[in-house]
Design a protein around this motif. Sequence first.
Motif, short mmCIF file in Angstrom:
data_model
loop_
_atom_site.label_atom_id
_atom_site.label_comp_id
_atom_site.label_asym_id
_atom_site.label_seq_id
_atom_site.Cartn_x
_atom_site.Cartn_y
_atom_site.Cartn_z
N GLN A 233 0.83 -1.21 0.00
CA GLN A 233 0.00 0.00 0.00
C GLN A 233 0.87 1.26 0.00
O GLN A 233 0.56 2.23 -0.71
CB GLN A 233 -0.93 0.00 1.21
CG GLN A 233 -2.01 -1.04 1.14
CD GLN A 233 -2.78 -1.17 2.44
OE1 GLN A 233 -2.38 -0.67 3.49
NE2 GLN A 233 -3.90 -1.89 2.38
N ILE A 234 1.94 1.25 0.79
CA ILE A 234 2.84 2.40 0.83
C ILE A 234 3.44 2.65 -0.55
O ILE A 234 3.46 3.78 -1.04
CB ILE A 234 3.94 2.21 1.90
CG1 ILE A 234 3.32 2.35 3.29
CG2 ILE A 234 5.08 3.22 1.70
CD1 ILE A 234 4.26 1.98 4.43
N ILE A 235 3.92 1.59 -1.17
CA ILE A 235 4.53 1.73 -2.50
C ILE A 235 3.49 2.17 -3.53
O ILE A 235 3.74 3.10 -4.32
CB ILE A 235 5.20 0.41 -2.92
CG1 ILE A 235 6.38 0.10 -1.99
CG2 ILE A 235 5.66 0.47 -4.38
CD1 ILE A 235 6.91 -1.31 -2.10
N ASP A 236 2.33 1.53 -3.53
CA ASP A 236 1.29 1.86 -4.51
C ASP A 236 0.78 3.28 -4.38
O ASP A 236 0.33 3.87 -5.36
CB ASP A 236 0.12 0.88 -4.39
CG ASP A 236 0.47 -0.52 -4.86
OD1 ASP A 236 1.50 -0.70 -5.53
OD2 ASP A 236 -0.30 -1.46 -4.52
N ASN A 237 0.83 3.85 -3.17
CA ASN A 237 0.33 5.22 -2.96
C ASN A 237 1.41 6.29 -3.13
O ASN A 237 1.11 7.48 -2.99
CB ASN A 237 -0.30 5.33 -1.57
CG ASN A 237 -1.62 4.59 -1.51
OD1 ASN A 237 -2.42 4.66 -2.43
ND2 ASN A 237 -1.84 3.85 -0.44
N ASP A 238 2.63 5.89 -3.42
CA ASP A 238 3.71 6.84 -3.68
C ASP A 238 3.35 7.62 -4.95
O ASP A 238 3.17 7.04 -6.02
CB ASP A 238 5.02 6.08 -3.88
CG ASP A 238 6.22 6.96 -4.16
OD1 ASP A 238 6.07 8.01 -4.81
OD2 ASP A 238 7.32 6.57 -3.74
N PRO A 239 3.19 8.96 -4.86
CA PRO A 239 2.79 9.74 -6.03
C PRO A 239 3.72 9.57 -7.23
O PRO A 239 3.27 9.56 -8.38
CB PRO A 239 2.82 11.18 -5.53
CG PRO A 239 2.59 11.07 -4.06
CD PRO A 239 3.30 9.80 -3.66
#
Length: 93
Positions: A72-78
């Motif tokens: 989730q952290i990686i996927d939400n990185d702009p």
Amino acid sequence: MTQASAYKEPHHVMLFFEEKEITNTQHTCINERISYYENLKKMGKVLLSGNFWNQARNFIIVYVSSDTELEQIIDNDPAIRNNLFELVRAMPF
């Protein structure tokens, strides 16, 4: 050998990113990325981040409760969402 289930518990992960070519119009996204990781740092999720000397690469050490949270952290990185950065390696420890 580490069992696959070992990373379902809280653990640290060092993420290595590589920049793709960034134009002036994409600097807004980079600023969003900086704010994104600053917010995660305030939440205790980012321990350390930095750049490699004279290279278009950087790293971030995160503390996650599971691999799902890491994704989730990686996927939400702009910058990841806008295809400006590429995750080249994730090293759990």
